[in-house]
Each structure stands twice: as structure tokens, then as C-alpha cells.
Design an enzyme around this catalytic site. Sequence first.
Site, PDB file in Angstrom:
ATOM      1  N   LYS A 136      -2.043   1.609   8.978  1.00  0.00           N
ATOM      2  CA  LYS A 136      -2.181   0.370   8.085  1.00  0.00           C
ATOM      3  C   LYS A 136      -0.928  -0.421   8.066  1.00  0.00           C
ATOM      4  O   LYS A 136       0.049   0.300   7.466  1.00  0.00           O
ATOM      5  CB  LYS A 136      -2.772   1.037   6.686  1.00  0.00           C
ATOM      6  CG  LYS A 136      -4.114   1.280   6.649  1.00  0.00           C
ATOM      7  CD  LYS A 136      -4.667   1.365   5.301  1.00  0.00           C
ATOM      8  CE  LYS A 136      -6.109   2.016   5.141  1.00  0.00           C
ATOM      9  NZ  LYS A 136      -6.115   2.301   3.635  1.00  0.00           N
ATOM     10  N   HIS A 184     -16.889   3.895   0.766  1.00  0.00           N
ATOM     11  CA  HIS A 184     -15.829   3.125  -0.036  1.00  0.00           C
ATOM     12  C   HIS A 184     -16.527   2.981  -1.335  1.00  0.00           C
ATOM     13  O   HIS A 184     -17.575   2.205  -1.450  1.00  0.00           O
ATOM     14  CB  HIS A 184     -15.665   1.856   0.484  1.00  0.00           C
ATOM     15  CG  HIS A 184     -14.902   0.872  -0.370  1.00  0.00           C
ATOM     16  ND1 HIS A 184     -13.900   0.242   0.264  1.00  0.00           N
ATOM     17  CD2 HIS A 184     -15.094   0.380  -1.410  1.00  0.00           C
ATOM     18  CE1 HIS A 184     -13.134  -0.628  -0.872  1.00  0.00           C
ATOM     19  NE2 HIS A 184     -13.930  -0.393  -1.740  1.00  0.00           N
ATOM     20  N   HIS A 208     -14.068  -3.649   8.480  1.00  0.00           N
ATOM     21  CA  HIS A 208     -13.544  -3.260   7.282  1.00  0.00           C
ATOM     22  C   HIS A 208     -13.737  -4.111   6.140  1.00  0.00           C
ATOM     23  O   HIS A 208     -12.932  -4.494   5.109  1.00  0.00           O
ATOM     24  CB  HIS A 208     -11.976  -3.049   7.557  1.00  0.00           C
ATOM     25  CG  HIS A 208     -11.866  -1.944   8.698  1.00  0.00           C
ATOM     26  ND1 HIS A 208     -12.167  -0.733   8.296  1.00  0.00           N
ATOM     27  CD2 HIS A 208     -11.116  -2.059   9.752  1.00  0.00           C
ATOM     28  CE1 HIS A 208     -11.813   0.065   9.574  1.00  0.00           C
ATOM     29  NE2 HIS A 208     -11.230  -0.883  10.354  1.00  0.00           N
ATOM     30  N   GLU A 252      -9.602   1.140  -5.387  1.00  0.00           N
ATOM     31  CA  GLU A 252     -10.258   1.571  -4.516  1.00  0.00           C
ATOM     32  C   GLU A 252     -10.094   2.847  -3.928  1.00  0.00           C
ATOM     33  O   GLU A 252      -9.179   3.320  -3.623  1.00  0.00           O
ATOM     34  CB  GLU A 252     -10.285   0.801  -3.300  1.00  0.00           C
ATOM     35  CG  GLU A 252     -10.601  -0.925  -3.535  1.00  0.00           C
ATOM     36  CD  GLU A 252     -10.656  -1.908  -2.531  1.00  0.00           C
ATOM     37  OE1 GLU A 252     -11.332  -2.791  -2.369  1.00  0.00           O
ATOM     38  OE2 GLU A 252      -9.866  -1.812  -1.402  1.00  0.00           O
ATOM     39  N   GLY A 306      -7.665  -7.448   3.239  1.00  0.00           N
ATOM     40  CA  GLY A 306      -8.881  -8.466   3.849  1.00  0.00           C
ATOM     41  C   GLY A 306      -9.268  -7.659   5.140  1.00  0.00           C
ATOM     42  O   GLY A 306      -9.668  -8.402   6.132  1.00  0.00           O
ATOM     43  N   GLY A 307      -8.880  -6.245   5.454  1.00  0.00           N
ATOM     44  CA  GLY A 307      -9.408  -5.543   6.452  1.00  0.00           C
ATOM     45  C   GLY A 307      -8.549  -5.893   7.866  1.00  0.00           C
ATOM     46  O   GLY A 307      -8.819  -5.530   8.961  1.00  0.00           O
ATOM     47  N   LYS A 361       0.903  -1.143   0.011  1.00  0.00           N
ATOM     48  CA  LYS A 361       0.147  -0.171  -0.019  1.00  0.00           C
ATOM     49  C   LYS A 361       1.008   1.235  -0.085  1.00  0.00           C
ATOM     50  O   LYS A 361       0.570   2.100  -0.673  1.00  0.00           O
ATOM     51  CB  LYS A 361      -1.000   0.103   1.216  1.00  0.00           C
ATOM     52  CG  LYS A 361      -2.078  -1.174   1.162  1.00  0.00           C
ATOM     53  CD  LYS A 361      -2.889  -0.968   2.286  1.00  0.00           C
ATOM     54  CE  LYS A 361      -3.744  -2.126   2.966  1.00  0.00           C
ATOM     55  NZ  LYS A 361      -4.698  -2.866   1.735  1.00  0.00           N
ATOM     56  N   ARG A 399      -6.836  -7.951  -9.443  1.00  0.00           N
ATOM     57  CA  ARG A 399      -7.317  -9.280  -9.606  1.00  0.00           C
ATOM     58  C   ARG A 399      -9.126  -8.842 -10.031  1.00  0.00           C
ATOM     59  O   ARG A 399      -9.368  -7.936  -9.789  1.00  0.00           O
ATOM     60  CB  ARG A 399      -7.314 -10.000  -8.444  1.00  0.00           C
ATOM     61  CG  ARG A 399      -7.760  -9.367  -7.215  1.00  0.00           C
ATOM     62  CD  ARG A 399      -8.054 -10.160  -6.089  1.00  0.00           C
ATOM     63  NE  ARG A 399      -7.889  -9.719  -4.855  1.00  0.00           N
ATOM     64  CZ  ARG A 399      -9.148  -9.079  -4.291  1.00  0.00           C
ATOM     65  NH1 ARG A 399     -10.345  -9.096  -4.956  1.00  0.00           N
ATOM     66  NH2 ARG A 399      -9.071  -8.219  -3.059  1.00  0.00           N
TER      67      ARG A 399
HETATM   68  P1  ADP Z   1      -7.890  -3.919   3.036  1.00  0.00           P
HETATM   69  O1  ADP Z   1      -6.551  -4.045   2.044  1.00  0.00           O
HETATM   70  O2  ADP Z   1      -7.731  -4.720   3.954  1.00  0.00           O
HETATM   71  O3  ADP Z   1      -8.901  -3.856   1.845  1.00  0.00           O
HETATM   72  P2  ADP Z   1      -8.029  -0.983   2.610  1.00  0.00           P
HETATM   73  O4  ADP Z   1      -6.939  -0.226   2.448  1.00  0.00           O
HETATM   74  O5  ADP Z   1      -8.835  -1.351   1.195  1.00  0.00           O
HETATM   75  O6  ADP Z   1      -7.611  -2.275   3.306  1.00  0.00           O
HETATM   76  O7  ADP Z   1      -9.005  -0.519   3.626  1.00  0.00           O
HETATM   77  C1  ADP Z   1     -10.222  -1.423   3.888  1.00  0.00           C
HETATM   78  C2  ADP Z   1     -11.326  -0.448   4.617  1.00  0.00           C
HETATM   79  O8  ADP Z   1     -10.818   0.370   5.651  1.00  0.00           O
HETATM   80  C3  ADP Z   1     -11.755   0.471   3.507  1.00  0.00           C
HETATM   81  O9  ADP Z   1     -12.895  -0.036   2.880  1.00  0.00           O
HETATM   82  C4  ADP Z   1     -12.504   1.616   4.745  1.00  0.00           C
HETATM   83  O10 ADP Z   1     -13.805   1.087   5.174  1.00  0.00           O
HETATM   84  C5  ADP Z   1     -11.356   1.326   5.779  1.00  0.00           C
HETATM   85  N1  ADP Z   1     -10.449   2.625   5.581  1.00  0.00           N
HETATM   86  C6  ADP Z   1      -9.363   2.435   4.786  1.00  0.00           C
HETATM   87  N2  ADP Z   1      -8.780   3.672   4.835  1.00  0.00           N
HETATM   88  C7  ADP Z   1      -9.501   4.413   5.740  1.00  0.00           C
HETATM   89  C8  ADP Z   1      -9.337   5.880   6.065  1.00  0.00           C
HETATM   90  N3  ADP Z   1      -8.284   6.598   5.744  1.00  0.00           N
HETATM   91  N4  ADP Z   1     -10.039   6.458   7.023  1.00  0.00           N
HETATM   92  C9  ADP Z   1     -11.183   5.511   7.174  1.00  0.00           C
HETATM   93  N5  ADP Z   1     -11.495   4.491   6.978  1.00  0.00           N
HETATM   94  C10 ADP Z   1     -10.515   3.668   6.232  1.00  0.00           C
HETATM   95  P1  ADP Z   2     -12.605  -8.097  -2.402  1.00  0.00           P
HETATM   96  O1  ADP Z   2     -11.600  -7.017  -2.129  1.00  0.00           O
HETATM   97  O2  ADP Z   2     -12.550  -8.719  -3.766  1.00  0.00           O
HETATM   98  O3  ADP Z   2     -14.007  -7.665  -1.924  1.00  0.00           O
HETATM   99  P2  ADP Z   2     -11.859  -9.680  -0.055  1.00  0.00           P
HETATM  100  O4  ADP Z   2     -10.691  -8.603   0.497  1.00  0.00           O
HETATM  101  O5  ADP Z   2     -13.174  -9.792   0.439  1.00  0.00           O
HETATM  102  O6  ADP Z   2     -12.031  -9.228  -1.813  1.00  0.00           O
HETATM  103  O7  ADP Z   2     -11.079 -10.953  -0.294  1.00  0.00           O
HETATM  104  C1  ADP Z   2     -11.162 -11.583  -1.428  1.00  0.00           C
HETATM  105  C2  ADP Z   2     -11.569 -13.162  -1.218  1.00  0.00           C
HETATM  106  O8  ADP Z   2     -10.597 -14.149  -1.207  1.00  0.00           O
HETATM  107  C3  ADP Z   2     -12.497 -13.161  -0.029  1.00  0.00           C
HETATM  108  O9  ADP Z   2     -13.369 -14.209  -0.068  1.00  0.00           O
HETATM  109  C4  ADP Z   2     -11.329 -13.931   0.911  1.00  0.00           C
HETATM  110  O10 ADP Z   2     -12.038 -14.628   2.051  1.00  0.00           O
HETATM  111  C5  ADP Z   2     -10.755 -14.568   0.180  1.00  0.00           C
HETATM  112  N1  ADP Z   2      -9.355 -14.819   0.603  1.00  0.00           N
HETATM  113  C6  ADP Z   2      -8.190 -13.832   0.522  1.00  0.00           C
HETATM  114  N2  ADP Z   2      -7.206 -14.622   0.815  1.00  0.00           N
HETATM  115  C7  ADP Z   2      -7.236 -15.881   1.102  1.00  0.00           C
HETATM  116  C8  ADP Z   2      -6.644 -17.003   1.497  1.00  0.00           C
HETATM  117  N3  ADP Z   2      -5.414 -17.147   1.571  1.00  0.00           N
HETATM  118  N4  ADP Z   2      -7.249 -18.228   1.582  1.00  0.00           N
HETATM  119  C9  ADP Z   2      -8.659 -18.340   1.453  1.00  0.00           C
HETATM  120  N5  ADP Z   2      -9.231 -17.248   0.930  1.00  0.00           N
HETATM  121  C10 ADP Z   2      -8.731 -16.136   0.758  1.00  0.00           C
HETATM  122 MG    MG Z   3      -9.064  -2.969   0.012  1.00  0.00          MG
END
Ligand code: ADP
Ligand code: ADP
Ligand code: MG
Length: 685
Positions: free
Chosen positions: A158, A208, A235, A275, A164-165, A116, A316
Site C-alpha cells: 500500500k 470493512h 477498493h 477503519e 481513495g482505493g 498510513k 474528516r
Molecule cells: P484507502 O485509503 O484507499 O481507503 P484503505 O487502507 O482504507 O485505503 O483500504 C481500502 C480497501 O482495501 C479496504 O476497504 C479493503 O477493502 C482493502 N484492504 C485494505 N487493506 C487490506 C488487507 N490487508 N487485506 C485485504 N484487503 C485490504
Molecule cells: P470515504 O472514505 O468517506 O468513503 P472516499 O474515499 O470515497 O470517502 O472519498 C471521499 C470523497 O471525496 C469521494 O467522493 C471522493 O471521490 C472525493 N474526493 C477525494 N479526493 C478528491 C479530490 N481531490 N477532488 C474531488 N473529489 C475528491
Molecule cells: Mg480507507
Amino acid sequence: MFTKILIANRGEIACRVAATARRMGIRTVAVYSDADASAKHVAACDEAVHIGGNAPRDSYLQWQRILQAAQATGAQAVHPGYGFLSENDAFAQACADAGLVFIGPSPAAIRAMGLKAESKQLMATAGVPLVPGYHGADQNPALLQREADSIGYPVLIKASAGGGGKGMRAVDKSEDFAAALASCQREARNSFGDDAVLIEKYVQRPRHIEIQVFGDTQGNFVYLHERDCSVQRRHQKVLEEAPAPGMTPALRQQMGEAAVAAARAVHYVGAGTVEFIVETMSAAGPPQGAKAPSGGSAAHAVASVGAFHFMEMNTRLQVEHPVTEAITGLDLVEWQLRVASGEPLPLLQHQLRLNGHAIEARICAENPDNNFLPATGRLDVYALPACTTFERADHGVRVDSGVRQGDAISPYYDSMVAKLIVHGDTREEALARLDVALAQTHIVGLQTNVQFLRHVVQSRSFAQADLDTALIPREAAALFGQTRVSVPLACAAEVARTLLAERAAQGAGPFGQTDGWRSLGEWVRRFSFRQGADEVPASLRYRRDGSLLLSVAGTPGELRFAAAGTGIALHWGDLSEVVHVYRRGDVAHVHTAKGATQLTTIDLLAHAGDAQAEGGRLTAPMPGKVVSFAVKAGDRVKRGQALAVLDAMKMEHTIAAPADGVVGELLYSPGDQVGEGAALLTLGA
Ligand code: ADP
Ligand code: ADP
Ligand code: MG
């Protein structure tokens, strides 16, 4: 175009990719772990190769075996799905080295977007707007503290390698920063093997909104509009929709062009998602509780689309890609396959359509009322809305699922069971379809979030498109610990199911009938149910005129019912509902249009039998008069089946079989007086 591809994934995404490949005349190779030997995705492919044990690291993350499987079967390309190896640049490189096409972007593009912090540096250079923050390589804690202080609290720490949150910590004040940093680094090290972090301004109540992009090998790019994925828990996405309520064409173009700039910066090829975190100005909306205006989705939006900032790029296909397919009428997997085989993008930006509104709900095996604890178990009942799969979407409803009735949800993989996708001309129409589709989703055997999803869909915030990532906590009182089915109605439904089952099992016998039992007058049968700590008694009176009077917890009503498809058309008093009731052990799972609930049935009959049975004899629980026998010598009976009725203390008592068996001898006749403990009949094995 390829003639054979290997799908390096499992579950619904593997099934979904296989469906498109089949439609395009491309053969497919599945890979599977021990636990997945008879999984749906294996059946969905033309060939299958076993690649190891249940843990992902022993199978779905075993690149060597996956590459060998591809070579051994003559596949030309590998589709990674999502999760597992989909964002692994070394795997993408290994595919290329083995002479296989990785269906996705180049290893360099995956690498550039993989961390990131580094991707943010790159985006800053490309002119893509970022959340104010620190994305540097220097990870000195004192420096990080100073950066956080100068950004201003609250901030979000972060894990740079996170996903995955996981690996995120919000910090409200400077004093808390050091401890939060240490804990975030610990989680990052454990989960991602890399403790580098970035810090950004914590956006309050953000939305988001993400943009689907596509690039081809000729350097063309398009954006396929946006998806709003603001409804999240921990998240993680719960509901996703397209288009984003409140989005304007001008803003869509601005965000779309920013996303294409991000993709262009890394020479992106294939499907990707950029995103964005979007600021809202909720105060601009109508006051709390105000009636939402009707009409198009834009008119409905309470939350606005404000300034947007790049968050990350997922290199992806995304879980929620079907909502984009619904509004564009395209098959994104087909696009992936075409682009990967070297074809140009099938359409240019100005040729893309945006039609109606689509919403996806992720059905997961989990307990929302217990902090979304994942659940495992077997899908004893797995009934989905009328006929809908990726191959065939009817009435605006599509289900993408990687499991079938009888399959297990194991602890090895993620808890997503299925995705329900609805499409309508307007958001209102899509919302109504989703509510009905969720009502028609009956899963018994493990806990799911289906009822929780219905409550979210019905919540004021979601219905009025007052969307932001705090929607679930804000609406918590209406979402958690909710049962929308009245207990008496559920009891009536289970009584009706019992009677229908008895009729089916016993044919025209007097106990199987609800209308022919007249000669000996009225009789009363008792039931008892439990929900939580509450016991609910019920009594069913078989009246002289053949009608049934059911009283539940003292409330009487005439009971009428008939089988209706897979359900029961139930009328009780002035209530009329089509219900579905599934019995599993002592528990009745009752599904109605309003929601679902569970009752434990206390089997008075069987327990009476248990207590009375002595060496297979059935005895009178108290002195009384034998009213009738429901069986004759030689009949084969099931445990719990009604055998005889005794009239005692002005009540009718049904004597039921304590076990399966064969009736030996009836020891009395109707009309006989019997003493307490007298055996009424014998039952043999
Ligand atoms: P991941 O790789 O786990 O998906 P992201 O960076 O996409 O991580 O963030 C996941 C979620 O966390 C976002 O969809 C949002 O809800 C929250 N989030 C991320 N960055 C921020 C921020 N700067 N302020 C508030 N919420 C955030
Ligand atoms: P998106 O950003 O597409 O919404 P997610 O962050 O929810 O996707 O993750 C993508 C999907 O892949 C989810 O269903 C997650 O649970 C699954 N996933 C990610 N990593 C793994 C892993 N190592 N093994 C199994 N499932 C995984
Ligand atoms: Mg994300």
C-alpha cells in the site's frame, strides 16, 4: 456558536452542511469554480464567492483564495467537507494562522493519521490491533522483499500516502513481489507525490467495518457505533450500512473502544472514522443457496465478525455518515459545528441510541458494465424517490444530492451524483425500501450505476448479509450485463407513451383517439424497435370496438393504459405495470418496478416520410387506396406526426410528416385509388 461559516467544498456535501447550518441559524458562504457558477450548492448558501477555474487545483484546492473569501465575507470557520482540503494539515494550519476555525481535528492529528505507515506505528504503541505487516521507514527494496517473505503471501503493498482505493497491489507469491513493488511505487509517486509503501498480510475475504468517533476540546470521546462498508469495487465503497450484520454488543464495544483509543492517541477533536479490516469465517454460515432465516439482522448474518485490525483513520466526515445519523437520530454536522465552537460533545457514550438499520447507496455517473468507467453528461431527467432531502426524510428514505435536473456531471469532479439512504426497523425493511427507492430513481442523459445497485441489493449475498469485500466479484454473473425488463413489455410501454403523447398533442382528432376510430373500420399501425442487435417489430391494431391489440414480436395482447401521476398504468395482455418512459432522441428509456431498460425506436413513419418526401410532398409508397387523412389544409404539423393512412397489400400504412410544417393541400379524398409515388398532400414550411 458561529454566526457564519464558509463551506470549502461543492456538491452534495456542501449542500448537506448548508442545510444543517441553516437549521441552526448560521449563515453560509459557498465557494465555486467556473463550472459551478450556478450549481446547487451555490444556491443552497447565503453568499457565494468565485474562486477560480474548473480543475480542483485552480479552485477548490486554492487555499489562499478560500481563506481570502472567508475573511472578506466575515466567516468565522471553514467546513472542509470531504475530499479536497479536508485532510490537508497545512490548510488546517493556514486557517488557524488566518484566525479562522478549521472544522476538524488539529493539524497535528491530521498529520499523524495522514500517512498510513506512521499512523500504524502510532496505533501499535496505543495498543490498537494491526494487520501483521511492515510499516517502517526503511524502503530498501531488498528489505521490503524480505519483510514480505516473512509475512507470508498473499501480501498487500500500500502507498503510505494513498487514499481513495489507489496505490494498492496484492501479491500472491515471492517471485511477483519486485515487479508489483515497482509498479505500486510508480503509482504512488504519480498520484500522491510520495512513493513510500507499507506491506501487510492480505486478508482473504475480509469485511470493512469502521467506527465513527467524535472527540471534543475537553478530551471527551464517544463512538457512534459501526458501519459496514464491505461492498466495494476497486477498493471503493458502493453500499454502506449500519449496524454491521452479525455484530454483537460485546464486539461493538471492543471495536468502539479500540477506535476511541486510536482517536485519543492523537488528541482527536471532531468527527473521525477509524477503519478496520475484519476477518470473516464464511464457512460457518449455511450452505450456498440455503434460505436465510427471517428475523433480526443478526439472525440473518451469514458472514461473521472475526478478528479486527486497524487499517487507517480518516480525519474528516465520511461520505457514508448518513447511515450513522439514521440509526442514532443525530446530526453529525451539528455535532461538528458544536465541537468546533468549543462546546462539549452533546451526548455521552451511554446516552447514544442504536435504532433500526440503515443502508446507503452511492449513485455514480459510470458504466458498471465497462469496468465502472466514469460517465459525463447532462441530467435530462433526474427523478428521485418521493420527496426526500436531508432537510426532510420521509418514509425512511433520504436523498443527499448536489445536483438538479438539467445540471451537468462534468469531468472535473468525482462521479458521485447522489446518495440514497434508507432506514427501517430491520435490515429486511431497509433493504426492501432501498430496492423501491432505486426503482424510483430515474436518471436519463448519462450512464449511472442505478440498475447495477439494484442487482447488488437483490443478490443472494447481499440479501443474506453474506458480506465481504469479494461480494461483487463473487456475484458478478448476477450483477453485470443484466436487464430485468422484458423487451416486449418495454415496447408496449413505448407504444403507450407514443399514443398518450399523440392524444395530448392532437386533442380529439381521429389519430389522437384510441376509441373513436370506427367509421372506416380497423386499421393497423406498425412500429419497430431495436435493442442491441435485435430488431423487434410491433403492430398495433385499432379495432372496431375501440380496443387496441398490440402484437410485439408476434405475441398479441390487448393494450390498455392511462396516465398515472408521472407514469403510465400499463396493461398489456395479462401484464400490468406502472411504467415511466422518457424519450431522448430515438431512445426510449423505460423504467418499471423490476428495472430499467432502453430501446431504440426505429421511426418507420419518419423514415417513410423521408424517403417519400420530394419538395415537401408526401407520396404513396406503393399502389393502394387512401383510407383517411388525419389533417386538413392549414394544419400545423410536427415531424413524425401521422398525416394519412393508405391501404395497400392488405396492410394499413401511415404516412407521417417528414418535417415540421403546415399542410398545404390534400390531393386526394378517402376512398381514392392512388399509384405508387403519387403525392397525397403538400406540406409547406
Ligand atoms: P484507502 O485509503 O484507499 O481507503 P484503505 O487502507 O482504507 O485505503 O483500504 C481500502 C480497501 O482495501 C479496504 O476497504 C479493503 O477493502 C482493502 N484492504 C485494505 N487493506 C487490506 C488487507 N490487508 N487485506 C485485504 N484487503 C485490504
Ligand atoms: P470515504 O472514505 O468517506 O468513503 P472516499 O474515499 O470515497 O470517502 O472519498 C471521499 C470523497 O471525496 C469521494 O467522493 C471522493 O471521490 C472525493 N474526493 C477525494 N479526493 C478528491 C479530490 N481531490 N477532488 C474531488 N473529489 C475528491
Ligand atoms: Mg480507507
